[in-house]
Write an enzyme that holds these catalytic residues in place. Structure first.
Site, PDB file in Angstrom:
ATOM      1  N   ARG A   1       4.344  18.820  39.191  1.00 42.63           N
ATOM      2  CA  ARG A   1       3.137  18.525  39.958  1.00 42.63           C
ATOM      3  C   ARG A   1       3.190  17.410  40.773  1.00 42.63           C
ATOM      4  NH1 ARG A   1      -2.687  20.002  40.361  1.00 42.63           N
ATOM      5  NH2 ARG A   1      -3.391  18.690  41.903  1.00 42.63           N
TER       6      ARG A   1
ATOM      7  N   ASP B   1      -7.228  23.631  35.795  1.00 36.26           N
ATOM      8  CA  ASP B   1      -8.402  22.810  36.033  1.00 36.26           C
ATOM      9  C   ASP B   1      -9.305  23.573  34.836  1.00 36.26           C
ATOM     10  OD1 ASP B   1      -8.166  21.566  38.276  1.00 36.26           O
ATOM     11  OD2 ASP B   1      -8.410  23.294  39.605  1.00 36.26           O
TER      12      ASP B   1
ATOM     13  N   ARG C   1       1.070  23.177  45.543  1.00 34.90           N
ATOM     14  CA  ARG C   1       1.409  22.661  43.890  1.00 34.90           C
ATOM     15  C   ARG C   1       2.084  23.529  43.371  1.00 34.90           C
ATOM     16  NH1 ARG C   1      -4.946  21.775  43.726  1.00 34.90           N
ATOM     17  NH2 ARG C   1      -4.138  21.261  45.915  1.00 34.90           N
TER      18      ARG C   1
ATOM     19  N   GLU D   1       0.902  19.849  33.693  1.00 37.39           N
ATOM     20  CA  GLU D   1       1.119  19.854  35.390  1.00 37.39           C
ATOM     21  C   GLU D   1       2.306  18.877  35.610  1.00 37.39           C
ATOM     22  OE1 GLU D   1      -3.194  20.411  36.998  1.00 37.39           O
ATOM     23  OE2 GLU D   1      -2.484  18.559  36.704  1.00 37.39           O
TER      24      GLU D   1
ATOM     25  N   HIS E   1     -16.736  22.886  36.369  1.00 34.66           N
ATOM     26  CA  HIS E   1     -15.938  22.463  37.857  1.00 34.66           C
ATOM     27  C   HIS E   1     -17.011  22.712  39.043  1.00 34.66           C
ATOM     28  CE1 HIS E   1     -13.231  22.870  41.126  1.00 34.66           C
ATOM     29  NE2 HIS E   1     -12.486  22.202  40.408  1.00 34.66           N
TER      30      HIS E   1
ATOM     31  N   ILE F   1      -6.383   4.771   8.379  1.00 37.94           N
ATOM     32  CA  ILE F   1      -7.193   5.965   8.045  1.00 37.94           C
ATOM     33  C   ILE F   1      -7.437   6.914   9.442  1.00 37.94           C
ATOM     34  CG2 ILE F   1      -7.954   5.003   5.854  1.00 37.94           C
ATOM     35  CD1 ILE F   1     -10.613   4.347   7.030  1.00 37.94           C
TER      36      ILE F   1
ATOM     37  N   PHE G   1      -1.276  31.361  47.033  1.00 35.31           N
ATOM     38  CA  PHE G   1      -1.456  31.080  45.704  1.00 35.31           C
ATOM     39  C   PHE G   1      -1.409  32.255  44.805  1.00 35.31           C
ATOM     40  CE2 PHE G   1      -2.465  26.873  47.317  1.00 35.31           C
ATOM     41  CZ  PHE G   1      -2.118  25.945  46.167  1.00 35.31           C
TER      42      PHE G   1
ATOM     43  N   ASN H   1      -2.727  32.957  41.118  1.00 37.98           N
ATOM     44  CA  ASN H   1      -4.198  32.393  40.226  1.00 37.98           C
ATOM     45  C   ASN H   1      -4.210  33.355  39.099  1.00 37.98           C
ATOM     46  OD1 ASN H   1      -5.032  31.729  43.292  1.00 37.98           O
ATOM     47  ND2 ASN H   1      -5.217  30.025  41.797  1.00 37.98           N
TER      48      ASN H   1
ATOM     49  N   ASP I   1      -1.530  24.030  39.240  1.00 42.18           N
ATOM     50  CA  ASP I   1      -2.651  23.405  39.129  1.00 42.18           C
ATOM     51  C   ASP I   1      -3.563  23.972  37.677  1.00 42.18           C
ATOM     52  OD1 ASP I   1      -4.840  21.881  39.746  1.00 42.18           O
ATOM     53  OD2 ASP I   1      -5.499  23.463  41.208  1.00 42.18           O
TER      54      ASP I   1
ATOM     55  N   GLU J   1       0.915  -1.152  -0.187  1.00 40.95           N
ATOM     56  CA  GLU J   1      -0.060   0.018   0.030  1.00 40.95           C
ATOM     57  C   GLU J   1       1.101   1.318   0.197  1.00 40.95           C
ATOM     58  OE1 GLU J   1      -4.018  -0.573   2.139  1.00 40.95           O
ATOM     59  OE2 GLU J   1      -2.390  -1.318   3.541  1.00 40.95           O
TER      60      GLU J   1
ATOM     61  N   PRO K   1      -4.580  30.204  50.661  1.00 41.02           N
ATOM     62  CA  PRO K   1      -5.068  28.670  50.237  1.00 41.02           C
ATOM     63  C   PRO K   1      -6.809  28.601  50.498  1.00 41.02           C
ATOM     64  CG  PRO K   1      -2.920  28.948  51.657  1.00 41.02           C
ATOM     65  CD  PRO K   1      -3.790  30.471  51.609  1.00 41.02           C
TER      66      PRO K   1
END
Length: 273
Positions: free
Chosen positions: A201, A215, A210, A196, A233, A72, A172, A174, A213, A21, A163
């Site tokens: 992580r 999410d 951590r 992560e 979430h 394929i 943290f 964020n 993170d 092929e 936290p």
């Protein structure tokens, strides 16, 4: 959404598991159903506002002939990614690859595979409280935006937050990203877990410190309650460190479970504090 169809474009190429092929080749047929808004092109009569289907046919032929896959499934997946990347007006795609000359050894009419890929808007929350958190979040954002399956639309500023939970730890940093992706929610989650892990992580302590993170907060209007993924979430409405950066870039992002947008959820949480 409107649709442009390229029906059974014939392409001679060399995909297949067997060496014959790959060396001899065979005929394949490709059908592409492209979903987009054709109204701007319709009222302006301007090709640049739509898809040049003649050019796309040549592009599909070139891609199928210049690349070689055993399956394929792989040909269809990579071709769909190429079409979506090169044609920004296309919001979704149904792609069928036909292999009528497959070496089956029995009478048959056709073998084909159809896949559907669609750009979906999603929101990703980022957090870090180990190491150089700003650099870690910046690197994660760059890796996300570099993925061909993702378009980074907006990025919030970073905020410093206390936290969440009862584990004593550093504050943290964020933030939040607005993206478009044709990853499924499950594949998006796997991709984020890979980033992560690359950042070091670990998951020994629930709600613990951590390095990184990531999410999935919202994914279109989808509602998923799986063993390893929940969308939206399930605790976003209780997390100001999610809602504040989310509201900065998308205050009207809608939670289909709670039937409320991000700004409403933020205001309700402020009233509880």
């Amino acid at each position: 959404m409107d649709k442009i169809t390229i029906d059974k474009l014939k392409v001679f190429c060399n995909h297949g598991v067997y060496e014959e092929e790959k060396s001899v080749g065979q005929n394949f047929y490709v059908t592409a159903e492209l979903y987009l808004d054709t109204y701007p092109a319709g009222i302006s009569d301007d090709l640049s506002k739509s898809v040049n289907y003649a050019g796309l046919c040549h592009d599909i032929t070139r891609f199928m002939q210049e690349n070689c896959y055993n399956l394929i499934e792989a040909a269809a997946e990579n071709l769909s990614a190429h079409i979506l990347a090169e044609n920004t007006a296309v919001r979704a795609l149904d792609l069928t690859v036909y292999k009528p000359e497959a070496p089956i050894g029995l009478p048959f009419k056709n073998v084909s595979l159809t896949i559907h890929r669609e750009w979906q808007k999603a929101y990703i929350a980022l957090g870090s409280n180990i190491g150089d958190s700003r650099l870690i979040l910046d690197n994660a954002s760059e890796k996300i935006s570099a993925a061909p399956e993702i378009r980074l639309l907006k990025k919030s500023s970073y905020i410093l937050t206390k936290p969440y939970g009862e584990v004593e730890q550093e504050d943290f940093l964020n933030g939040c990203l607005e993206i478009e992706t044709y990853f499924s929610p499950q594949h998006l989650l796997e991709f984020l877990h890979k980033i992560e892990n690359e950042a070091g992580r670990t998951r020994e302590i629930h709600w613990g410190p951590r390095t990184l993170d990531l999410d999935i907060i919202l994914y279109g209007d989808k509602i998923i309650n799986g063993e390893f993924i929940t969308v939206p979430h399930q605790d976003m409405h209780n997390r100001m460190f999610v809602l504040e950066p989310l509201c900065e870039i998308a205050p009207y992002a809608y939670n289909p479970v709670l039937a409320k947008n991000a700004l409403t959820l933020k205001n309700e949480l402020l009233q509880k504090v």
